[in-house]
Every structure is written in C-alpha cells, then in structure tokens.
Design an enzyme around this catalytic site. Sequence first.
Site, PDB file in Angstrom:
ATOM      1  CB  SER A  92      48.702  36.493  36.036  1.00  0.00           C
ATOM      2  OG  SER A  92      47.586  36.165  35.417  1.00  0.00           O
ATOM      3  CG  ASP A 122      43.521  36.345  42.220  1.00  0.00           C
ATOM      4  OD1 ASP A 122      42.490  36.791  41.168  1.00  0.00           O
ATOM      5  OD2 ASP A 122      44.807  36.266  41.899  1.00  0.00           O
ATOM      6  CG  HIS A 149      45.046  38.335  39.134  1.00  0.00           C
ATOM      7  ND1 HIS A 149      45.411  37.431  39.546  1.00  0.00           N
ATOM      8  CD2 HIS A 149      45.527  38.664  37.972  1.00  0.00           C
ATOM      9  CE1 HIS A 149      46.403  36.691  38.631  1.00  0.00           C
ATOM     10  NE2 HIS A 149      46.279  37.379  37.457  1.00  0.00           N
TER      11      HIS A 149
END
Length: 912
Positions: free
Chosen positions: A751, A828, A861
């Site tokens: 991330s 995502d 994600h």
Amino acid sequence: MAAEKGGSSDEERKPLTRGSMEYRDSSNSLHYSSSAASLSLAVIDRINGSTHDTGPDEIGRGDRDYSDDGEYDLEEADYIPSGGKPVQKKVKIVLGFLLFLCLSGWSLAFVLFLFGGHESSKTSIVYEDNISDTGSQGIKITLDEVFDGTWSPNSRDISWIPGPNGEDGLLLEKGASISNGYLRVEDIVSRKDPKSSKKPIVLMQKAYFNVSGEAVFPSRVWPSPDLKTVLVLSNEEKNWRHSFTGKYWLFDVESQTGQPLDPAAKDQRVQLASWSPRSDAVVFTRDNNMFLRKLSSNEVIKITTNGGVNLFYGVPDWVYEEEVFSGNSVTWWADDGEYIAFLRTNESSVPEYPVQYFVSRPNGEIPKPGGESYPETRKIKYPKAGAPNPIVDLQFFDVGKDEVFSVDIKGDFADSNRLIIEVVWASNGKVIVRSTNRESDVLHVAVIDVLSRTGKIVRKEDINALDGGWVEPSQTTRFIPADPDNGRLNDGYIDTVIYEGRDQLAYYTPIDNPKPIVLTNGHSEVVQAPSGVDLKRGLVYFVVAGNEPWERHIYSVNFDGTSLQPVTNVSESSYYDVSFSNGAGYAFLKYAGPQVPWQKVISTPANEVTFEETIEENNHLSERLRQYTLESKIYQYIDIDGFSLPVLERRPPNFNQTKKYPVLFYLYGGPGSQTVKKKFNVDFQSYVAANLGYIVVTVDGRGTGFIGRKARCIIRGNLGHFESLDQIQAAKIWAAKPYVDESRISIWGWSYGGFMALKTIEQDGGRTFKYGIAVAPVTDWRYYDSIYTERYMHTPQRNPGGYDNAAISNTTALANNIRFLVMHGTADDNVHIQNSLTFIDKLDVNNVHNYDVHFFPDSDHSIYFHNAHKIVYSRLADWLVNAFNGEWLKTYDPTPNDSILRRAATWVGMSI
C-alpha cells in the site's frame, strides 16, 4: 489507506491511579523508575553476570538494553561481555546503595521528563528484546505458521455494557454454553463469588431463534439500554472495509421470541441500525434512506425518501467510510432520545471508477444467456485527487415532531470546501461539530443549538499557518457536562490539540471558549485521546507514546492539568491498551508486548472493591517460545538531518558479527503511521529473520507519527521525498556495518509501503538498494482518493509540481536496480490497479524490463481471493531468496550458453 483509528465510549470514566507516583501492577515486582534507571540496572546485572527470569509477572524486565550475543550495542560501540569477572562484594553494596539513591531521584524525575518538554538526542540508545532463548536447538518457524494462527495471541474482547440502573462493571458475553445462556450480562465481581446475590441476566438462551419458520443465527447483537430487547443482525454480507448489510431483528428478552425490525420488509437488507437511548425505538438505514421503528408499533416511519444511488442518509459513502470515520455510521442519537443527527451525502458530481471481477460475481446475479463470458463491473463513486468531492451536510430529525431540518452556520466553509469529521452531542440540545476545509489544514469547531435552530463557529485553527501541517480526522472529542458541585460551572469538552510541537490534550470550557486549559505537554504525545473521563473526580485518562515512541502507557491527569500520574508500570518498556467499564470502576488492561501478551480485568483505584482477574495469559505461546528459535529485536535511533528516527533491527538467531548478512528493509511510512512498535508479533518479517537468516530493518522516517510534528509535517506537499531519503540514508548506515553484505540490500512494502518501496529504489537508482518489492502500490497520487491525498499534498491544481515529483516516473533510475517485483489485486477498490498498469506502461515505453509482476484476479486491497494471500507471501519469500542468492543477476543481462543448449538438445534428440 486510512490510518488506524479508535474511538472511546462517551460514558463516564474513572482513573486507574492510587496516589502520587503509583502504578497498578499485580506482581508488585517493580518499583516506579525511569528508563535510565532500568538501563543502569541492566548494566550492573550484566557486570555481575546475573540473568533475569522474565516470567509472566516480570514481563520485559531487564533484558531490553543488551543483546544475547554479548554485545552492549550503542550503534558501533564497544560491548560489555556477559562473562566478565564478578564485582567484589563491597563494590556490589556500594553500587546497590548508589542505585537506590538514583532510583529515588529518578522516580520523581521521570514524569517531569516525560511531559516536561525535555528534548534530547537518542541516536545511540539501543534496546534489545529476545523472547526466545532456545538458540540453535530450537525449531524454525515456517511461513504457514505465520499465517495459520500458530503464533497469534488469544485475545478476549470484553464488551462493557452500562447497567439499566447505573450499575457498573457489567460484561456482555456472547457464545457462552446453552446451560448458561448464549448471550448474557454478568457482573464482573459477582461471577467469581458463588454467594453473590447479583445473578447473570440471560438475554438470549439459545444461539438461534425462529421467526415464522425462518431460523435466525445472530452474527452481531446490540442489547437495548434497558436490557429488555436485543437488536440482532443475521445474514451479514461485507460491503467495503467497515460496512456491511444484513437482516435485522428485534428479540424480546422476556418471551425469548423475535420479530423483523421492519415486519413489512423483513427480507430487505439493512445497512445500519442503532438504539434510541430510551430503548423505545431503532433508527435504521435501508437503500440509503433512513427509517424509525418505534417498539410501540409495527409500523416504520420514513425519515427520508429521496435516498438512492447519489444520496446517502445516515451512512457514509466510500471515501467518508475509508478516510474520515473508519466506520459504517454517520448517525448520532441525542442522549435524551429527542433528536437524531445524521449526515446527508450527495455524490451526484463524484466521478465513477469501474472495478472489474473476472472470476467471481459479488452481486450474486446470474448473467443472462450470452453474458457469462463478460466480467462483472461494479462502479464506485470514487473522488480522486482534484476531482469533485461528495457534498456533505449535517441534518437533524425531531423525533417528537417527525420533522427533518438543518441549521446554517455563519462563516462556515462552502459546501464544496467542507469535510465534516466529527459530531458530538452535548447537553440541552447542543451539538459540537468539527469540520475542515477540503485540504484539511483549517479547522472549524461549531456549536449548534437544535432547540433554537441556531449555530456559530466557536473556534478556528489554521494548522497550515501554525506548522505547515494538517488535521487528522478523529472521533475522540469528549463532552464534559457542567457540575457545580464538583467545580465545573459550565459545559465543556476535551480535544486533542497541537501544543509545543506535539499532540496533547486540552479542556475547553465553557463550550464556546476558544482558549483551552492544556492538560498535557512535553516530550511524549497522546494517542487517540482522551481514552476516558472520571466526571466525579475531575480526571482524564489517556494512552501515551511513552518515553520511547514505540511504547504505550496509560496516564491520568486532573481537569486543571495537575497531578499527572502513571497508571501502568512506566519503568518497563511495554505496550499497553485499555478499556474501561461505563462507570470506570473497572478496567480491561491489555499488555501487547514485547513479551507474551496477557489480559486482565482490574478494579480501578477509585473503586472501593479490590478486584483482579486474569482473562488471558497465552501460556501456549510461552510454551511455544521454549521450543522455537525466533529473531532478536534491536530497538534504536539513527540521526538523519537532525531528526532522531526510531529503528527496529531484527537479527537472525545465533547472530554472528563476523558474518555478512543480507538486509531486507520493511516499511509502511504513511503520514502519522507507526511501524516500529514494541508489540509481540510473529509475522513475515520474523520468518525472514528467523527462518531465512536475513536481517530485517524497519525505520519510521520523517512523516511518521509520535516523533514530533516538525518531523511529521516536513513531508507535506512532497510525499515520498524525505521519507525515501531517510530509507536510503539508513541503508547506507547498515551497509557500512561489518556484519552486512552491502551488495544484498532490498526493500519491500504494501500500500503506502509499496509506494515507498518504489520511490526509494527510484531515488536511490541502484546505488544502495539493489532490489525492491511493492505490493498494491500508489504510483501517482492523482489516482488516489481526494480526502486522503489532498490532506498531505494539497490539490493537483494547486500543487502540480508536487504531484509530478511524487509520481514514480524516473524509469532510468529504476533500470539501474538489479530487479524489482510488483504485485497487485485487480479488484482493489482502494488503490486501483490503474496505479500499477500505468506504471508498467511507463516501463514499457522506456524499454525497462528488469522487473517481475504478479496480478491477483478479483482480489481487493488485502489480496485474499482464491488463496491469494498465501501466494503473495510465498512469492515474496521465494523472490527474495532468489535475489539474495544472486539468481536475478543471471537475468540482468542474459546471454546464451551453448553448453546448456547442447544438453537440452540431447534430451529431445536434436543436434546443434
């Protein structure tokens, strides 16, 4: 990518202090002292050749300041060997006496240091934790064990619940045996006393109930404040990170029977439901409209009617759920049950982003004939940086009049330039509303009076002008009602403020007073504070990042800022969390590390009843530590450009100073985040160090939390620049160490950490870092959501150069690395696959090919779909081993090998 947040109950709280300079510790094994005293004790014990038995009652004591390899490591300083000659008896006595005197003085000095504004260089301080002492004889942890729960501490969630008649110390327990009741409320003290007259209240006898032939199995439950009815959720389905939908039911405790929340629409899915403080009604949101069900009737009242695709009532849209409230509710009952405040969110102007699903069909619909071969597309209203934001405004519902209204606030932000970040009910129909401008650097605090339907701004703060920083959304403001009998003449509230370069607590009273009483100050910073309030005694308690930023300790302070007291044992470098019963007579104390975690329920010092019960000791982990070999952890600081930055170095078992180890840097690095924590944690980094035998280094660089706002705010407008320079400088420091192989240094993150991994190897250009791994990375901040991005970068229209600099775009520099790996989930919804795809396109355009890529179909994600989470880490580990084994050097400039070709040809009967 929102930073982790936590709230605390609005119920009354009490402190955990017993008197001046005391802390609560069941073992009574340590006296209050500063970390400096502990350091001296560790050195003296090492000279004496003694050791500590760090059992459950002496967690983390004594072994944090020196390493198990005989090195008292102050960066590259000389060490004191553990096998030194014993000190003579007289010397021991003298040293002991001197130590006693020092401890006495340090006891008083510690709190003054912690909150007295003292600032000192910590560059050479080193602390070591080694929770496994099996040496080379222990079992190596496996990658499967890291993720299958083998090393996960057992953790009990204590749900404190207020008693209907003001009782304190009540626990809500779910999942008990049928003989004792599936859902029950129990007094924490009386459950250990068989003679007690306080018997448990069984709310639900069984783990399911039937309604018109339908079996209802609860997934979540919310008892009414009077404990006569239970709001039940079943058939739960996840929406986004925090939100979900399901079927809601009302379960009557007396008759043990249930009914639909809305009898006329029992099969329709509901997004949110919550009790009135009076226990006589439930407000809920369905299809983005709000309804009220009064228990006196089977009918529901429509509060709003025009909710739908673009209008949300009472629930947040994607970006507010993710970046502002970190939850699924924007509905707030007044304490008297007369009014409901809620947000209306208008997404009409917000552009859509399509998320495609190539394998699964999350909407559950069967495609029409001929449509089976097409991916399912879910369109999300997702405001990227610079794009139109949702328009959010606060509305109210008068329950008695069945009327919706809003209140204008003179001088407030324009609709398109406003983020509402917190709503707190006060007394007598007043509401505290915290809002910021779009770029989150100007704060307005308004007070609305719903009785007169007027509002005004009572406090303004220009954070950008103050220190160039921003406002982080939080929901921890605590209303403090007036109480003349206890010296509080006016209503007020406690908030977190910026004071002398740190986040501190402040008390504002009267409620419209813009000038606070600052409750804390100095070196340490408060964390998601206040944690609780004792209204009767005028005390606030809170969690603080202690003497070292990787610690968490609990303190209390008076409303006037006097009598700052530690609650936990601050002489131990530890990481605590706590929750309090609704009357604050009891506390659920959670020790999270560095040693094996434990949990206890204790009575607070203000309670006349003395109580302590161990809830969890995690003995299975203590036993496992005696069998396995884990890494040692070295906590220290490095100085970069005048900033002392926290570092965690994980060393392999049987660490040998004469060997040359590869080094993996692991980071997150997002604004205000923290990765270097003294918590018990056996994770992927543990596997890399303890099994693969590599060193793992984590640096909380500039921009991260709890090292002061000067270090944090320097990154604004230029994300990735200073943070990556810190990682590069740290890598150079480690590359110069005698036990590091400077040719084998890599970095990885997920991330924001993925962005940082790429930005670091881009800035470094292969000079220090040779390899990099990025999972779900942001590669251009124009592609990320507006509320998060603009908080730190301003808008792209205002700061185009900053966005250009922050983007991963220098493909020439990336080509100078040996190799890097990019992994991303195609579904995502947070960091869109657009980031990785456009980045790879830049590499293709510039003929860069020293990279690998792995996409995970239909994973969001977190990358979990179809075994993906295991594959992420397996791929990461294998790729890293190949890198440090030199395999990627063979692909750096591949050339044909005739001998290999000839051998291959013989296998298929060919000739060359």
